[in-house]
Write an enzyme that holds these catalytic residues in place. Structure first.
Site, short mmCIF file in Angstrom:
data_model
loop_
_atom_site.label_atom_id
_atom_site.label_comp_id
_atom_site.label_asym_id
_atom_site.label_seq_id
_atom_site.Cartn_x
_atom_site.Cartn_y
_atom_site.Cartn_z
N ARG A 110 68.77 -6.60 57.58
CA ARG A 110 69.08 -7.72 56.69
C ARG A 110 70.00 -7.26 55.55
O ARG A 110 71.21 -7.51 55.57
CB ARG A 110 67.76 -8.33 56.15
CG ARG A 110 67.93 -9.68 55.48
CD ARG A 110 68.40 -9.63 54.04
NE ARG A 110 67.51 -8.87 53.16
CZ ARG A 110 67.83 -8.55 51.92
NH1 ARG A 110 69.00 -8.92 51.42
NH2 ARG A 110 67.01 -7.83 51.19
N ASP A 111 69.47 -6.56 54.55
CA ASP A 111 70.29 -6.14 53.41
C ASP A 111 71.41 -5.21 53.88
O ASP A 111 72.55 -5.29 53.43
CB ASP A 111 69.39 -5.42 52.38
CG ASP A 111 70.00 -5.34 51.00
OD1 ASP A 111 71.24 -5.28 50.89
OD2 ASP A 111 69.25 -5.32 50.02
N HIS B 32 62.48 -2.14 45.37
CA HIS B 32 63.66 -2.20 46.25
C HIS B 32 64.81 -1.60 45.43
O HIS B 32 65.36 -2.26 44.55
CB HIS B 32 63.89 -3.68 46.58
CG HIS B 32 65.12 -4.05 47.33
ND1 HIS B 32 65.11 -4.46 48.65
CD2 HIS B 32 66.41 -4.12 46.96
CE1 HIS B 32 66.33 -4.77 49.04
NE2 HIS B 32 67.16 -4.57 48.03
N HIS C 59 68.51 -0.01 45.11
CA HIS C 59 69.84 0.32 45.63
C HIS C 59 70.21 1.68 45.02
O HIS C 59 69.83 1.99 43.88
CB HIS C 59 70.84 -0.78 45.27
CG HIS C 59 70.70 -1.97 46.17
ND1 HIS C 59 71.55 -2.20 47.24
CD2 HIS C 59 69.77 -2.96 46.20
CE1 HIS C 59 71.15 -3.30 47.87
NE2 HIS C 59 70.08 -3.78 47.27
N CYS D 287 75.07 -6.78 48.34
CA CYS D 287 74.88 -8.23 48.24
C CYS D 287 76.21 -8.84 47.86
O CYS D 287 76.92 -8.31 47.00
CB CYS D 287 73.81 -8.52 47.19
SG CYS D 287 73.65 -10.26 46.77
N ASN E 158 71.38 0.55 49.99
CA ASN E 158 69.99 0.77 49.63
C ASN E 158 69.66 2.26 49.76
O ASN E 158 70.38 3.01 50.42
CB ASN E 158 69.08 0.02 50.61
CG ASN E 158 69.19 -1.48 50.48
OD1 ASN E 158 68.48 -2.09 49.69
ND2 ASN E 158 70.10 -2.08 51.23
P1 HMG Z 1 74.27 -24.37 47.71
O1 HMG Z 1 75.71 -24.45 48.07
O2 HMG Z 1 73.94 -24.29 46.26
O3 HMG Z 1 73.37 -25.56 48.28
O4 HMG Z 1 73.62 -23.14 48.47
P2 HMG Z 1 73.59 -26.76 49.23
O5 HMG Z 1 72.24 -27.33 49.45
O6 HMG Z 1 74.66 -27.63 48.62
O7 HMG Z 1 74.13 -26.18 50.62
C1 HMG Z 1 75.43 -25.76 50.85
C2 HMG Z 1 75.71 -25.67 52.33
O8 HMG Z 1 74.81 -24.73 52.91
C3 HMG Z 1 75.46 -26.97 53.06
O9 HMG Z 1 76.34 -26.95 54.20
C4 HMG Z 1 74.05 -26.84 53.55
O10 HMG Z 1 73.78 -27.60 54.68
C5 HMG Z 1 74.00 -25.38 53.91
P3 HMG Z 1 77.61 -27.89 54.29
O11 HMG Z 1 77.05 -29.28 54.26
O12 HMG Z 1 78.43 -27.58 53.07
O13 HMG Z 1 78.26 -27.46 55.59
N1 HMG Z 1 72.64 -24.81 53.82
C6 HMG Z 1 72.11 -24.06 54.79
N2 HMG Z 1 72.55 -23.68 56.00
C7 HMG Z 1 71.74 -22.92 56.75
N3 HMG Z 1 70.51 -22.49 56.31
C8 HMG Z 1 70.04 -22.86 55.12
C9 HMG Z 1 70.85 -23.67 54.31
N4 HMG Z 1 70.68 -24.21 53.08
C10 HMG Z 1 71.79 -24.90 52.81
N5 HMG Z 1 68.85 -22.43 54.71
C11 HMG Z 1 71.87 -21.64 49.18
C12 HMG Z 1 72.29 -22.75 48.22
C13 HMG Z 1 70.58 -21.06 48.68
C14 HMG Z 1 71.68 -22.27 50.55
C15 HMG Z 1 73.00 -20.59 49.25
O14 HMG Z 1 73.36 -20.20 47.95
C16 HMG Z 1 72.60 -19.39 50.05
O15 HMG Z 1 72.42 -19.46 51.25
N6 HMG Z 1 72.45 -18.21 49.37
C17 HMG Z 1 71.99 -16.99 50.00
C18 HMG Z 1 72.74 -15.83 49.44
C19 HMG Z 1 72.21 -14.55 50.04
O16 HMG Z 1 71.71 -14.53 51.16
N7 HMG Z 1 72.33 -13.46 49.28
C20 HMG Z 1 71.92 -12.16 49.74
C21 HMG Z 1 70.43 -12.01 49.84
S1 HMG Z 1 69.63 -11.68 48.27
C22 HMG Z 1 69.80 -9.98 48.05
O17 HMG Z 1 70.53 -9.34 48.76
C23 HMG Z 1 68.97 -9.30 47.00
C24 HMG Z 1 67.77 -8.55 47.58
O18 HMG Z 1 68.20 -7.58 48.51
C25 HMG Z 1 66.97 -7.87 46.47
C26 HMG Z 1 67.82 -7.03 45.53
O19 HMG Z 1 68.64 -6.22 45.98
O20 HMG Z 1 67.59 -7.20 44.33
C27 HMG Z 1 66.81 -9.50 48.31
MG MG Z 2 69.07 -5.66 48.03
#
Ligand code: HMG
Ligand code: MG
Length: 308
Positions: free
Chosen positions: A13-14, A206, A208, A239, A248
């Protein structure tokens, strides 16, 4: 305190979410098989997020449903909203992680919500996952520092963790998203979290390894009583909304450290190295981690172990 440590693998994933080159679903599945063969028991396999910010994981549905269930293995997936939850349910998920941050600026960039808004969005997600009997984790990203607003006070990270826990979590995980923490800060955050009533058994870290402090931070977490640490085979990771964040902590570096320090964890260094080399090969580059390059070490003979 138990002598056993949980290694929570985030490589699929990450580790892959920020990779530009397209990786076939079958390659990801093979990577996950190798990680499981290596004895890793918790493998965060993908994210049910919008494919726009994270195109690499757009195959979450096919990937999760293609995985062979194995007894004793947990395959958590990231879920940001109810849409993600129904996709995860359809693909056969049984464990999820929601993710917010200590800072509004990062939460807004990453998930399009403030921290308050993320709590409101996660409440029905975690409630439904609870009804389904799933395992639930919550990430508090930018627990030590934010790429947009700088230093984060530990009280703020603890406050966000407490709010997440009241929504119904098995575990809260503090993320050093951009790799700025040092051991004294890990000790301080853990101490504050315990004082605030968060059980050590429900806490994970977690790290990095952006600035080479991840393993030292694990040592500080262990000293403070934490027994779950995230890592990524091969040390990949990043990210899209954490500019400058490197990979990581590498699982092979963590496994070497835990083995040599006498902790039990169930993973084999040679198996993790095999998985790390496999994914590095798929990404077309050598394994970058220290132990990936040097191998382990046989104290009986003095020779390196498992070098490529
Ligand atoms: P948004 O644009 O604010 O919200 O996204 P929205 O509801 O307007 O949705 C936008 C579009 O996404 C729409 O599609 C939705 O249908 C679609 P369109 O109509 O424009 O074609 N959509 C989805 N599609 C599939 N699955 C879904 C979904 N939800 C909406 N679940 C949202 C808000 C949260 C969806 C977006 O910002 C997002 O997906 N963000 C994820 C970002 C991400 O994955 N970041 C990396 C992971 S976090 C990380 O790495 C940190 C971690 O490792 C810990 C650390 O290191 O600290 C965990
Ligand atoms: Mg991370």
């Amino acid at each position: 305190m138990s002598e056993r440590v949980r290694i929570y693998e985030v490589g699929p994933r990450d580790g892959l979410q920020n990779e530009a080159a397209s990786i076939p679903t079958a390659t990801k599945a093979q990577f996950i098989e190798l990680l499981a063969d290596a004895g890793l028991r918790e493998i965060e396999v993908t994210s049910f997020v919008s494919p726009r910010p994270v195109p690499q994981l757009a195959d979450a549905d096919q990937l999760l449903s293609s995985l062979r269930p194995r007894p004793g293995l947990r395959y958590p997936v990231l879920v940001p909203n109810l849409r993600g939850l129904s996709r995860a349910e359809a693909a056969g998920a049984e464990a999820i992680a929601v993710f917010t941050a200590s800072s509004d600026a990062f939460a807004r960039a990453n998930i399009g919500m403030t921290v308050d808004e993320s709590m409101a969005a996660f409440a029905p997600v975690l409630a439904r996952a609870g009804e389904l009997g799933w395992w639930r984790r919550g990430y508090v990203s930018t627990a030590f520092g934010c790429p947009y607003t700088g230093r984060v006070e530990p009280a703020r990270a603890v406050d966000v963790a407490l709010r997440l826990l009241t929504l119904g979590l098995d575990e809260v995980c503090f993320g050093d998203t951009i790799g700025v923490a040092v051991p004294s800060q890990v000790a301080a955050l853990t101490g504050l979290a315990v004082e605030a009533g968060i059980p050590l058994s429900q806490m994970a870290y977690h790290f990095h390894d952006t600035r080479g402090t991840a393993l030292a931070n694990v040592a500080a977490g262990l000293d403070a009583g934490v027994r779950c640490f995230d890592s990524s085979a091969g040390g990949t990771g990043g990210c899209p909304y954490a500019p400058g964040a490197a990979g990581n902590l590498a699982t092979e570096d963590l496994v070497y450290f835990l083995d040599a320090s006498g902790w039990e964890h169930g993973a084999s260094l040679s198996g993790v190295l095999e998985a790390a080399r496999f994914i590095a090969g798929a990404l077309g580059r050598p394994v970058a981690s220290k132990v990936g390059q040097a191998g382990g070490w046989d104290p009986a003979s003095g020779a390196p172990l498992g070098r490529a």
